[in-house]
Design a protein around this motif. Sequence first.
Motif, PDB file in Angstrom:
ATOM      1  N   THR A 168       1.145  -1.317   0.183  1.00  0.00           N
ATOM      2  CA  THR A 168      -0.400  -0.096  -0.065  1.00  0.00           C
ATOM      3  C   THR A 168       1.010   1.824  -0.006  1.00  0.00           C
ATOM      4  O   THR A 168       1.684   1.257   0.729  1.00  0.00           O
ATOM      5  CB  THR A 168      -1.210  -0.308   1.360  1.00  0.00           C
ATOM      6  N   VAL A 169       0.847   2.386  -0.908  1.00  0.00           N
ATOM      7  CA  VAL A 169       1.728   3.325  -1.261  1.00  0.00           C
ATOM      8  C   VAL A 169       0.487   4.575  -0.754  1.00  0.00           C
ATOM      9  O   VAL A 169      -0.587   4.561  -1.170  1.00  0.00           O
ATOM     10  CB  VAL A 169       2.188   3.290  -2.672  1.00  0.00           C
ATOM     11  N   ASP A 170       0.925   5.518   0.248  1.00  0.00           N
ATOM     12  CA  ASP A 170       0.081   6.280   0.915  1.00  0.00           C
ATOM     13  C   ASP A 170       1.132   7.548  -0.305  1.00  0.00           C
ATOM     14  O   ASP A 170       1.773   7.619  -0.073  1.00  0.00           O
ATOM     15  CB  ASP A 170       0.176   7.265   1.971  1.00  0.00           C
ATOM     16  N   PHE A 171       0.351   8.541  -0.616  1.00  0.00           N
ATOM     17  CA  PHE A 171       1.026   9.559  -1.028  1.00  0.00           C
ATOM     18  C   PHE A 171      -0.118  10.926  -0.995  1.00  0.00           C
ATOM     19  O   PHE A 171      -1.261  11.040  -0.861  1.00  0.00           O
ATOM     20  CB  PHE A 171       0.719   9.468  -2.822  1.00  0.00           C
ATOM     21  N   LYS A 172       0.871  12.309  -1.547  1.00  0.00           N
ATOM     22  CA  LYS A 172       0.041  13.779  -1.407  1.00  0.00           C
ATOM     23  C   LYS A 172      -0.066  13.968  -2.615  1.00  0.00           C
ATOM     24  O   LYS A 172       1.638  14.320  -3.376  1.00  0.00           O
ATOM     25  CB  LYS A 172       0.598  14.025  -0.296  1.00  0.00           C
ATOM     26  N   SER A 173      -0.780  15.134  -2.568  1.00  0.00           N
ATOM     27  CA  SER A 173      -0.907  15.810  -4.330  1.00  0.00           C
ATOM     28  C   SER A 173      -1.317  16.983  -4.061  1.00  0.00           C
ATOM     29  O   SER A 173      -1.746  17.751  -3.076  1.00  0.00           O
ATOM     30  CB  SER A 173      -1.910  15.228  -5.033  1.00  0.00           C
ATOM     31  N   GLU A 174      -0.430  17.970  -4.640  1.00  0.00           N
ATOM     32  CA  GLU A 174      -0.823  19.657  -4.494  1.00  0.00           C
ATOM     33  C   GLU A 174      -1.978  19.511  -5.361  1.00  0.00           C
ATOM     34  O   GLU A 174      -3.247  20.404  -4.875  1.00  0.00           O
ATOM     35  CB  GLU A 174       0.651  20.064  -5.662  1.00  0.00           C
ATOM     36  N   GLU A 175      -2.484  19.244  -5.995  1.00  0.00           N
ATOM     37  CA  GLU A 175      -3.405  19.199  -6.779  1.00  0.00           C
ATOM     38  C   GLU A 175      -4.447  18.044  -6.783  1.00  0.00           C
ATOM     39  O   GLU A 175      -3.983  17.110  -6.659  1.00  0.00           O
ATOM     40  CB  GLU A 175      -3.594  19.316  -8.667  1.00  0.00           C
ATOM     41  N   ARG A 176      -5.963  18.963  -6.267  1.00  0.00           N
ATOM     42  CA  ARG A 176      -6.544  17.667  -6.151  1.00  0.00           C
ATOM     43  C   ARG A 176      -7.101  16.229  -6.905  1.00  0.00           C
ATOM     44  O   ARG A 176      -7.017  16.958  -8.450  1.00  0.00           O
ATOM     45  CB  ARG A 176      -8.389  18.534  -6.143  1.00  0.00           C
ATOM     46  N   ILE A 177      -7.461  15.373  -6.591  1.00  0.00           N
ATOM     47  CA  ILE A 177      -7.474  14.456  -7.629  1.00  0.00           C
ATOM     48  C   ILE A 177      -9.014  13.994  -7.779  1.00  0.00           C
ATOM     49  O   ILE A 177      -9.463  13.443  -6.379  1.00  0.00           O
ATOM     50  CB  ILE A 177      -6.499  12.621  -6.866  1.00  0.00           C
ATOM     51  N   ASP A 178     -10.129  13.995  -8.757  1.00  0.00           N
ATOM     52  CA  ASP A 178     -10.876  13.531  -8.375  1.00  0.00           C
ATOM     53  C   ASP A 178     -11.269  12.048  -8.984  1.00  0.00           C
ATOM     54  O   ASP A 178      -9.594  11.471  -9.159  1.00  0.00           O
ATOM     55  CB  ASP A 178     -11.989  13.571 -10.015  1.00  0.00           C
ATOM     56  N   GLU A 179     -12.324  11.569  -9.043  1.00  0.00           N
ATOM     57  CA  GLU A 179     -12.731   9.737  -9.245  1.00  0.00           C
ATOM     58  C   GLU A 179     -12.277   9.081 -10.385  1.00  0.00           C
ATOM     59  O   GLU A 179     -11.762   8.636 -10.575  1.00  0.00           O
ATOM     60  CB  GLU A 179     -14.235   9.971  -8.325  1.00  0.00           C
ATOM     61  N   GLU A 180     -12.198  10.201 -11.414  1.00  0.00           N
ATOM     62  CA  GLU A 180     -11.814   9.224 -12.320  1.00  0.00           C
ATOM     63  C   GLU A 180     -10.200   9.615 -12.960  1.00  0.00           C
ATOM     64  O   GLU A 180      -9.958   8.237 -13.242  1.00  0.00           O
ATOM     65  CB  GLU A 180     -12.203  10.808 -13.618  1.00  0.00           C
TER      66      GLU A 180
END
Length: 208
Positions: free
Chosen positions: A52-64
């Motif tokens: 399991t990889v946990d990650f953070k993004s500066e941009e919002r990730i949508d379900e698509e």
Amino acid sequence: MMQMHTTHTLQSTAERRSSNGVEMSDNGVRGDDTNHIERSGNEVHTHDWQVTVDFKSEERIDEERLFELMETYNAFGASAALAADGLGGSLTLTLSAGSPLEALTEIYVLQHESDILQESQVIGVEVLDWQEARHRNREPLYPQVVGYAEIAKLAHVSRQRAAQFSKILDFPKPVIETAQGKLYAKDAVLAWVSTRNTHAGRPKRAHA
């Protein structure tokens, strides 16, 4: 692990697992990398691992985009979840490797196949033995709870008496409050019942 809001699975994967697993975070790797490679003559046998990889993004990730991430790793039984704020999430894969560290190495290589992972900051990786992962996934996520009717049976008192327990100073606090009443962690209630004062006299009450 970060708190997740939305979870999707493309196909069934190994469930959670552990004691001999390895966890890797910003502080490094810890765990037991031994006893996971079986040798028969010159042949090396691999094990299945849930990673399991946990990650953070500066941009919002949508379900698509989350579905795109899972499709990228569909061959590894990918499942994924979004963080509550949409700024990151987790990806879970099933890999075959000779040891936890080999599984970590494979994840490091695989993450370059996804734009999302390349653009995000990986904040943690957990490697679990597949069988242990199955065992973990079968465990309940929340503690078993009981209401006053069940507490009355556990304490061998009337329901009315059980309802009065909440006024006792050292009685466990409710974990959930519903329209039907308060619910308490069963284990905490059992521990309290086993040690409660059964001698004559009034127990100490909580202050209003």
